[in-house]
Design a protein around this motif. Sequence first.
Motif, PDB file in Angstrom:
ATOM      1  N   MET A  60      57.094  -2.955 -74.421  1.00 32.82           N
ATOM      2  CA  MET A  60      56.694  -1.744 -73.732  1.00 32.82           C
ATOM      3  C   MET A  60      57.829  -1.267 -72.845  1.00 32.82           C
ATOM      4  O   MET A  60      58.509  -2.036 -72.201  1.00 32.82           O
ATOM      5  N   ILE A 111      51.422  11.175 -69.141  1.00 27.28           N
ATOM      6  CA  ILE A 111      52.025  10.134 -69.969  1.00 27.28           C
ATOM      7  C   ILE A 111      51.426  10.172 -71.371  1.00 27.28           C
ATOM      8  O   ILE A 111      50.298  10.638 -71.577  1.00 27.28           O
ATOM      9  N   GLN A 112      52.194   9.716 -72.295  1.00 27.02           N
ATOM     10  CA  GLN A 112      51.734   9.451 -73.651  1.00 27.02           C
ATOM     11  C   GLN A 112      52.270   8.081 -74.044  1.00 27.02           C
ATOM     12  O   GLN A 112      53.378   7.708 -73.627  1.00 27.02           O
ATOM     13  N   ILE A 113      51.515   7.376 -74.834  1.00 24.18           N
ATOM     14  CA  ILE A 113      52.008   6.108 -75.375  1.00 24.18           C
ATOM     15  C   ILE A 113      51.992   6.246 -76.889  1.00 24.18           C
ATOM     16  O   ILE A 113      50.936   6.422 -77.493  1.00 24.18           O
ATOM     17  N   GLU A 125      55.795   4.012 -73.747  1.00 23.03           N
ATOM     18  CA  GLU A 125      55.256   5.009 -72.828  1.00 23.03           C
ATOM     19  C   GLU A 125      56.329   6.032 -72.480  1.00 23.03           C
ATOM     20  O   GLU A 125      57.482   5.686 -72.237  1.00 23.03           O
ATOM     21  N   GLN A 127      56.952  10.121 -70.473  1.00 22.48           N
ATOM     22  CA  GLN A 127      56.408  11.217 -69.685  1.00 22.48           C
ATOM     23  C   GLN A 127      56.590  12.514 -70.455  1.00 22.48           C
ATOM     24  O   GLN A 127      57.670  12.780 -70.997  1.00 22.48           O
ATOM     25  N   LEU A 434      46.010   5.397 -73.909  1.00 23.41           N
ATOM     26  CA  LEU A 434      46.687   4.522 -72.948  1.00 23.41           C
ATOM     27  C   LEU A 434      47.177   3.235 -73.598  1.00 23.41           C
ATOM     28  O   LEU A 434      47.783   2.384 -72.933  1.00 23.41           O
ATOM     29  N   PHE A 445      49.532  -2.387 -68.726  1.00 23.99           N
ATOM     30  CA  PHE A 445      49.576  -1.001 -68.248  1.00 23.99           C
ATOM     31  C   PHE A 445      49.717  -0.966 -66.725  1.00 23.99           C
ATOM     32  O   PHE A 445      50.553  -0.236 -66.186  1.00 23.99           O
ATOM     33  N   ARG A 448      53.071  -1.935 -65.449  1.00 23.60           N
ATOM     34  CA  ARG A 448      54.108  -0.911 -65.621  1.00 23.60           C
ATOM     35  C   ARG A 448      54.059   0.144 -64.520  1.00 23.60           C
ATOM     36  O   ARG A 448      55.025   0.844 -64.297  1.00 23.60           O
ATOM     37  N   HIS A 449      52.899   0.266 -63.873  1.00 22.58           N
ATOM     38  CA  HIS A 449      52.745   1.364 -62.921  1.00 22.58           C
ATOM     39  C   HIS A 449      52.546   0.844 -61.508  1.00 22.58           C
ATOM     40  O   HIS A 449      51.589   0.121 -61.238  1.00 22.58           O
ATOM     41  N   VAL A 459      47.096  11.374 -68.185  1.00 22.04           N
ATOM     42  CA  VAL A 459      47.381  11.015 -69.572  1.00 22.04           C
ATOM     43  C   VAL A 459      46.923  12.155 -70.486  1.00 22.04           C
ATOM     44  O   VAL A 459      45.884  12.779 -70.246  1.00 22.04           O
TER      45      VAL A 459
END
Lengths: 753, 167
Positions: A60, A111-113, A125, A127, A434, A445, A448-449, A459
């Motif tokens: 990721m 965000i998009q994954i 992931e 932006q 997500l 997830f 990561r944030h 999202v």
Amino acid sequence: MLFSSGYSTHESIFGDKFSPRARVARVVFVTARRIVRRAARLAIFASLAVFAACHRAAPMSAAGDAAPPPSAMNPHGPPVSRRPSPPRPHFTLAADALPALSDLPPERRAIQIVASGDRSGDGEERQVDVEAARARGLTIVDLSDGWAPSVLDGASYRSVFTALAADRGDGDGQPLAAGERNYLELYGIPPALSVLRRRFLTDAAGSCAGAYDPDALLAVDQIRTWGASTEQKELARHRARATRLQAARTAAGADNLEALADGSDARIARDAKEHLRFEGERLAFAEVEKRLACGGMMDPRKHKPGAYDTEMRTAMLDFQQKQAVMDQADIKRATLEALARPPLENDLLALERVLTERAMHAAGFIEDGSVGETSTSGPSDGPEPPAKSSRGQPPRALTRSDSVVGATYLGADGTRHRVPDLASAARQATLDALGIATADDAVAFFRRHARADFAWLKVAVRLPPPPEYYSKAMDLSVEIDRGDVWYDFPFDAAGVRQPQPRERFPQLTLYVKWRGERVPLLRWRTTVGGWRAELASDGQEYFRYKGSDVGPRVWRHIVTAPVWIPPPSSPLGSMVKEKRVAGTYVRVTNYDETGPGFLSAYGMVAAIHEEMRRTPDGVRYFDNGIRTHGSFDYPSLRGRFSHGCHRLYNQLAMRLFSFVLDHRKSRVVGPVAAGYRRAFYSRGEVFEMRLPSRGFYRELEPPIPVEVLEGRIKGTLQKPIAGYVPKPGVKYLAHRPPAASDTPEDRAGGDSP
Amino acid sequence: MAMLGSLLSLALAAPACSSSGRGGASPVVAPAVTPDGAPDGTPGAAAPAALPLPDDLEPASAADDRPDAGTVTIKLLADARRQAHVTWGRKDLGVAPLEIVRPRGSAPLDLTVQAPGYLPLHTRVFTDRDDTLSLRLYSERDAIALPGYSPAPAPTPSSSTKTRRQF
């Protein structure tokens, strides 16, 4: 450890010989077996956790600027998923993938994954631009801590809501003390994503790994609990029964208690069964203690082992509210299942609930599958005759042009389509977007944030398209079926309570008129009025039938953060509370019940039931004090009575009225002045209650029709008794009860209209 | 032995993971481990299962996501000769008449007003708009007319020695 003497104040005779030596041998054997099993389990779980950490986290992208490294995660970690083969996340479809942009301002970021493109099967992931996502037909689901249901927009209570959700503030908007937590999901305030992040990352540390035995928890259907003195008596009875059974077993030459339980002596068999059941509950109780302690919900230093004391009861309530279990400190099956689940699995369930709410609000959806499978007559269906309409007539025959058609609608293609369960679909689509399929994924997830990301995080999600009956001006209507209704006084002449069973409970159904048919979109449990105790003007309590109005009404006003104005007859006992204010504890006026707030008698949002009458001066509206409103009193929705209002769970009320405002024309009225000020005396001090506003009003143009069906009248009386009725066994000073007030506020009564 | 083995395997596996380029401190702390190697979640143990959390896990401060909505001014009016002292919790706001300036929409304030010869008054002011509040103070005699009034019980020898509850 399992047989720590601290847990069992009673003797264990669970299928062993009664000699001390045999018991010791049995304990040693069972303990050794459990240690070996636990060690094996721990080794498997640990290997899985380490494997998962290495395998999943690495590919990721590290989009979070301060994301903690996943490499050293959780060396003693619990199983993050008990599923034999964890499902794989689906990610954003390639067709929906937007270009990655790194310099977007926060309000333009989502965000998009997307699938990483390599063979790992993992996601990457990025932006993307919010506007580009919308242009692509994607829905932006707000994951930030600033989110609130749209019905709260404009109301000053919105900031209190977001602070409550993020564990930043209390119900009055004051900061929480360090370490204090709000567990308010059952009251309609789902936790913010940063709160879930804390739960995931804390639980990923694995403090509960191997700390309790889930099998012991699930070995019973419930654990009976009592108050302190009764608990001691029950434990003493249990010990006495054990002694009796030991003698009986010796006399009968039985090998164990199971043999006694299957024996021919009915009394001994009953005793043995009860003893075995009690033993199982005590074993499970010990596991509950461990589970609450390892999860940090209970401080073992303040708890007396084996006792359901205040510390443990409080911890249990916190746990249940955290997991949205409605057992209210009772330890029933739902609680046991939540306790037995690995903490991260509970966190994943909470995340799913939160994302469901966010996605439903983002899309403006309401269909949640509650209208069930296809039926043809809605809530009136059933083995008994259907409910009478509000006019006292049976419902007229259904026609093609105006029929109730169950959970289907006629599509433009000429075929019938099932009313979809958009809640499940929206939840799954958001989880996919997500890249979350397991608790592991969720941990990754949140790793990561950083916390700061939740100031803006959004999202882009490909949600299912809205059904074709959706528009900005849907032809909505509401039907409330009161279900089974008893008007009879619930006590006989001797003062003995009479049972008044109900088979059918009140339901609220929202319809949309589409192609000449009424299509049900949701059907939820609600409440109706009934017999309630009420303080009369002579200062004494009487019974009064506080029914729900029947007949056609309209929702014309939707009130956000509504305020209940207490009538002069309101008892003063609960109008003062002690709370922490600016660093110290003081007595203050209690605004919990009046609102605005989640504990308000009218909940966080209400629709006023107004009766539309045609007069020579035109149409006039009359408010008789009945509302459909959210309620903190969630147990009441499982069969209790209101003072006449139709209650909904707070979060569902907010979902419903957000939907209505999204799909109907309305205008903002704003805060409506109440100008209420009342002083009263309590213990040598004067308290003022000031309610400057009745809430934040919006007016629907045109109003939504609401039909309240009379329901099935049970018992003898066909009409309710008017006025007060003396309570059995109470001596009254006055010869006859005073007249009952019928103002809307008086009708609403005290706690939770 | 099996448990010891599992812990050993974990100890070996974890560095292997961190060596993949994602090394560094874990954001969460491993649970306390008892001398026999079992995680200590036992009620009755010496300490609660406390997990030291990094600051990053705690909620953001209230100001983080609240747009600057300006301030409101609340005027509290009272006859200055009454020496009505206004406190908000521990904070002494001064003697009325006075003005309070607060961030708009911050939260209501529960105030206590104390003046010689009058009963303590508890009132609330709101921060969603500018407001003016005339403080109505009640003497013991005025309070007779208030709902809920009951005469203060005469002090008994034992109660007179008690210290008034400190808030």
